[in-house]
Motif scaffolding. Structure first.
Motif, PDB file in Angstrom:
ATOM      1  N   SER A   4      -0.194  -0.585  -4.625  1.00  0.00           N
ATOM      2  CA  SER A   4      -1.610  -0.222  -4.608  1.00  0.00           C
ATOM      3  C   SER A   4      -1.693   1.269  -4.282  1.00  0.00           C
ATOM      4  N   LYS A  48       0.839  -1.179   0.000  1.00  0.00           N
ATOM      5  CA  LYS A  48       0.000   0.000   0.000  1.00  0.00           C
ATOM      6  C   LYS A  48       0.884   1.242   0.000  1.00  0.00           C
ATOM      7  N   GLU A  98      -2.231  -4.879  -1.913  1.00  0.00           N
ATOM      8  CA  GLU A  98      -1.638  -4.182  -0.766  1.00  0.00           C
ATOM      9  C   GLU A  98      -0.711  -5.084   0.034  1.00  0.00           C
TER      10      GLU A  98
END
Length: 334
Positions: free
Chosen positions: A129, A2, A122
């Motif tokens: 992401s 992420k 993620e």
């Protein structure tokens, strides 16, 4: 992995270090812009058929095949996937298990926060992401400034404030209008308020701002006309909901400041961007029509509208028209 907002620029600049990049969020224009930049950084082009494969929703089952293919002319390949949803995950996992250096770039506007595809990207160490959300305030001002500076174009403060108040929230629309201004000013030129108004006066974002201002001021006829113009210019229903929420929030901020002892004029001047002088009359009419409790209810209703517009198959255009009609109805106090 992420990627947060602070790491986005670096992650995209180093797109070649990833096996897959997932671009999700509500700003479809920004998603498309970042996807194009990632593909170009690896394949050096967007339209080279030997190095770039574009997969729409109907042919995403070819992802594994495209990732495993070799470029006939050498160089690293990229697979550009449009409209990514959770149904893509199984074939994506098989594709990423292949011994390949092909970069997979996935556009996934509107992907739910609990999406399996998003969760998988993620948690994957070689995947990025990245959330793509509409800019406002300082972030939007910085983006506009950067686009203009790249072409040596200067803009004065009044022109910038007016421009921020009328631009659509979609990145593609913002870039289109800025490119129009750059062409108008010429490389190394300067833009004043009159220049920007002459060039951008009929932009979809301007008509959307007109629609929300008129609705909150109780002018149903003007709101309807401006909304139809905005929709005809390509503004999407989610942008309508976000524009309504932004306008309602600005009214709330002024009312809270007034409740803390500021005069109406002081509270309005404290907004960023400040109320454009041509909109001051409608803004004042809106302040006279609403109070804090009614504004809070309207914000909750607008958030419900946004969620409804994101549902597949929802009558989103009809919902937007109905919502502006409700905002225009009187009385709204109490």
């Amino acid at each position: 992995m992420k990627i947060d907002a602070r790491g986005t620029a670096r992650a995209l600049a180093e797109a070649g270090n990833w096996r897959a990049i997932l671009l999700h969020g509500e700003d479809a224009g920004l998603i498309r812009e970042r996807a194009a930049a990632a593909v170009r950084s690896v394949a050096e082009s967007l339209d080279d058929p030997f190095r770039v494969a574009t997969l729409d929703r109907e042919n995403q089952d070819r992802l594994e095949e495209e990732v495993g293919a070799l470029s006939l002319i050498g160089g690293r390949r990229a697979v550009w996937v449009r409209d990514g949803q959770d149904s893509l995950l199984p074939v994506l996992q098989r594709a990423l298990a292949l011994d390949s250096d092909t970069l997979v770039v996935i556009e996934a506007p509107g992907l739910a926060s609990r999406s399996k595809l998003r969760a998988a990207m993620e948690s994957a160490p070689k995947a990025a992401s990245i959330g793509c959300y509409p800019e406002e305030g300082r972030a939007l001002s910085a983006t506009i400034g950067e686009m203009l500076r790249d072409e040596g174009v200067r803009i004065d403060r009044d022109a910038l404030n007016w421009l921020m108040g009328v631009l659509s929230s979609d990145r593609a629309a913002v870039r289109g209008e800025i490119e129009k201004l750059i062409l108008y000013a010429g490389k190394g030129g300067a833009l004043g308020l009159d220049d920007v108004q002459d060039c951008i006066g009929d932009a979809g974002g301007a008509t959307l701002d007109d629609a929300t201002s008129a609705a909150l001021a109780g002018d149903r006829a003007a709101a309807d006309v401006a909304l139809e113009r905005a929709l005809a210019d390509g503004v999407n229903p989610v942008a309508v909901a976000r524009a309504c929420l932004s306008a309602l929030t600005r009214l709330q901020r002024v009312m809270v400041a007034m409740g803390e002892g500021q005069s109406r004029q002081e509270a309005m001047r404290g907004l960023r961007p400040p109320v454009f002088f041509k909109k001051a009359e409608s803004f004042n009419r809106a302040l006279d029509r609403w109070n804090l409790s009614a504004l809070r209810r309207a914000c909750a209703e607008t958030q419900t509208l946004e969620l409804a517009c994101k549902q597949t198959g929802s009558p989103d255009l009809a919902l937007c028209r109905r919502h502006l009609a409700i905002l225009s109805a009187t009385p709204r106090r109490g």
